[in-house]
Design a protein around this motif. Sequence first.
Motif, PDB file in Angstrom:
ATOM      1  N   VAL A  84      10.246   8.837 -18.448  1.00  0.00           N
ATOM      2  CA  VAL A  84      11.319   7.972 -20.080  1.00  0.00           C
ATOM      3  C   VAL A  84      11.193   7.155 -19.933  1.00  0.00           C
ATOM      4  CG1 VAL A  84      12.453  10.547 -18.687  1.00  0.00           C
ATOM      5  CG2 VAL A  84      14.010   8.075 -18.320  1.00  0.00           C
ATOM      6  N   PRO A  85      11.645   7.013 -20.863  1.00  0.00           N
ATOM      7  CA  PRO A  85      12.163   5.271 -21.703  1.00  0.00           C
ATOM      8  C   PRO A  85      12.545   4.460 -21.331  1.00  0.00           C
ATOM      9  CG  PRO A  85      11.991   7.116 -23.664  1.00  0.00           C
ATOM     10  CD  PRO A  85      11.936   7.796 -22.476  1.00  0.00           C
ATOM     11  N   GLU A  86      11.745   3.442 -21.202  1.00  0.00           N
ATOM     12  CA  GLU A  86      13.200   2.133 -20.378  1.00  0.00           C
ATOM     13  C   GLU A  86      13.877   1.688 -21.434  1.00  0.00           C
ATOM     14  OE1 GLU A  86      14.858  -0.138 -18.179  1.00  0.00           O
ATOM     15  OE2 GLU A  86      12.994   0.050 -17.505  1.00  0.00           O
ATOM     16  N   THR A  87      16.543   1.767 -20.821  1.00  0.00           N
ATOM     17  CA  THR A  87      16.493   1.197 -21.641  1.00  0.00           C
ATOM     18  C   THR A  87      16.742  -0.193 -22.509  1.00  0.00           C
ATOM     19  OG1 THR A  87      18.244   1.212 -20.698  1.00  0.00           O
ATOM     20  CG2 THR A  87      17.599   3.245 -21.360  1.00  0.00           C
ATOM     21  N   LEU A  88      16.070  -0.760 -21.106  1.00  0.00           N
ATOM     22  CA  LEU A  88      16.682  -2.364 -21.169  1.00  0.00           C
ATOM     23  C   LEU A  88      15.728  -3.050 -22.385  1.00  0.00           C
ATOM     24  CD1 LEU A  88      17.222  -2.614 -17.498  1.00  0.00           C
ATOM     25  CD2 LEU A  88      18.744  -2.711 -19.200  1.00  0.00           C
ATOM     26  N   THR A  89      15.991  -4.250 -22.496  1.00  0.00           N
ATOM     27  CA  THR A  89      14.288  -4.872 -23.577  1.00  0.00           C
ATOM     28  C   THR A  89      13.539  -5.936 -21.993  1.00  0.00           C
ATOM     29  OG1 THR A  89      16.202  -6.959 -23.525  1.00  0.00           O
ATOM     30  CG2 THR A  89      16.379  -4.931 -24.979  1.00  0.00           C
ATOM     31  N   GLU A  90      12.962  -5.706 -23.234  1.00  0.00           N
ATOM     32  CA  GLU A  90      11.969  -6.969 -22.417  1.00  0.00           C
ATOM     33  C   GLU A  90      12.445  -8.157 -21.967  1.00  0.00           C
ATOM     34  OE1 GLU A  90       8.836  -6.353 -21.213  1.00  0.00           O
ATOM     35  OE2 GLU A  90       9.277  -4.644 -22.254  1.00  0.00           O
ATOM     36  N   ALA A 147      11.848  -8.939 -13.482  1.00  0.00           N
ATOM     37  CA  ALA A 147      11.072  -6.663 -12.680  1.00  0.00           C
ATOM     38  C   ALA A 147       9.777  -7.143 -12.628  1.00  0.00           C
ATOM     39  CB  ALA A 147      11.960  -6.144 -14.151  1.00  0.00           C
ATOM     40  N   PRO A 148       8.895  -6.111 -12.015  1.00  0.00           N
ATOM     41  CA  PRO A 148       7.890  -6.620 -12.344  1.00  0.00           C
ATOM     42  C   PRO A 148       7.309  -5.348 -13.421  1.00  0.00           C
ATOM     43  CG  PRO A 148       8.060  -4.961 -10.323  1.00  0.00           C
ATOM     44  CD  PRO A 148       9.397  -5.395 -10.693  1.00  0.00           C
ATOM     45  N   PRO A 149       5.985  -5.491 -13.950  1.00  0.00           N
ATOM     46  CA  PRO A 149       5.320  -4.749 -15.218  1.00  0.00           C
ATOM     47  C   PRO A 149       5.464  -3.544 -14.561  1.00  0.00           C
ATOM     48  CG  PRO A 149       3.584  -6.466 -14.353  1.00  0.00           C
ATOM     49  CD  PRO A 149       4.976  -6.392 -13.315  1.00  0.00           C
ATOM     50  N   LYS A 150       5.488  -2.141 -15.768  1.00  0.00           N
ATOM     51  CA  LYS A 150       6.003  -1.355 -15.664  1.00  0.00           C
ATOM     52  C   LYS A 150       4.379  -0.747 -15.755  1.00  0.00           C
ATOM     53  CE  LYS A 150      10.461  -0.526 -15.772  1.00  0.00           C
ATOM     54  NZ  LYS A 150      11.118  -0.645 -15.224  1.00  0.00           N
ATOM     55  N   PRO A 151       4.216   0.189 -15.005  1.00  0.00           N
ATOM     56  CA  PRO A 151       2.297   0.719 -14.710  1.00  0.00           C
ATOM     57  C   PRO A 151       2.852   1.568 -16.729  1.00  0.00           C
ATOM     58  CG  PRO A 151       3.502   1.430 -12.975  1.00  0.00           C
ATOM     59  CD  PRO A 151       4.879   1.012 -13.950  1.00  0.00           C
ATOM     60  N   ASP A 152       1.138   1.921 -16.432  1.00  0.00           N
ATOM     61  CA  ASP A 152       1.173   2.612 -17.870  1.00  0.00           C
ATOM     62  C   ASP A 152       0.860   4.330 -17.875  1.00  0.00           C
ATOM     63  OD1 ASP A 152       0.244   2.721 -21.010  1.00  0.00           O
ATOM     64  OD2 ASP A 152      -1.215   2.361 -20.128  1.00  0.00           O
ATOM     65  N   TYR A 153       2.051   4.673 -16.915  1.00  0.00           N
ATOM     66  CA  TYR A 153       2.174   6.138 -16.728  1.00  0.00           C
ATOM     67  C   TYR A 153       2.450   6.341 -18.226  1.00  0.00           C
ATOM     68  CZ  TYR A 153       2.939   5.125 -11.890  1.00  0.00           C
ATOM     69  OH  TYR A 153       2.625   4.786 -11.082  1.00  0.00           O
ATOM     70  N   PRO A 154       2.713   7.269 -18.730  1.00  0.00           N
ATOM     71  CA  PRO A 154       3.106   8.026 -19.578  1.00  0.00           C
ATOM     72  C   PRO A 154       4.420   8.378 -19.390  1.00  0.00           C
ATOM     73  CG  PRO A 154       1.149   9.554 -19.358  1.00  0.00           C
ATOM     74  CD  PRO A 154       1.527   8.663 -18.004  1.00  0.00           C
TER      75      PRO A 154
END
Length: 84
Positions: free
Chosen positions: A1-7, A15-22
């Motif tokens: 699901v989409p992240e709710t926190l801004t970059e 926070a570690p980078p998010k994987p490129d999951y759908p």
Amino acid sequence: VPETLTEDVLGKMHAPPKPDYPIMTAAKMEEFDSFMFGLSGRFGIMPAQMKSFMDSTGSLWMGGKLVGKTGGCFFSTGCQGGGQ
């Protein structure tokens, strides 16, 4: 699901980078026949990102767009203080 926190916030948290999951969105739910959600628990509640996602499905429920689709969920907490 989409992240709710801004970059910006994620960066300040280191926070570690998010994987490129759908990313699943409420609009995509009409394309599927069933759903399985796996959630972590923190003090007995689901993560804010998942709550936001579930809240965004209101129009699908009201429009009957999920009728006949099956679903399931499971929760996991990692400590005794998980809100049991």
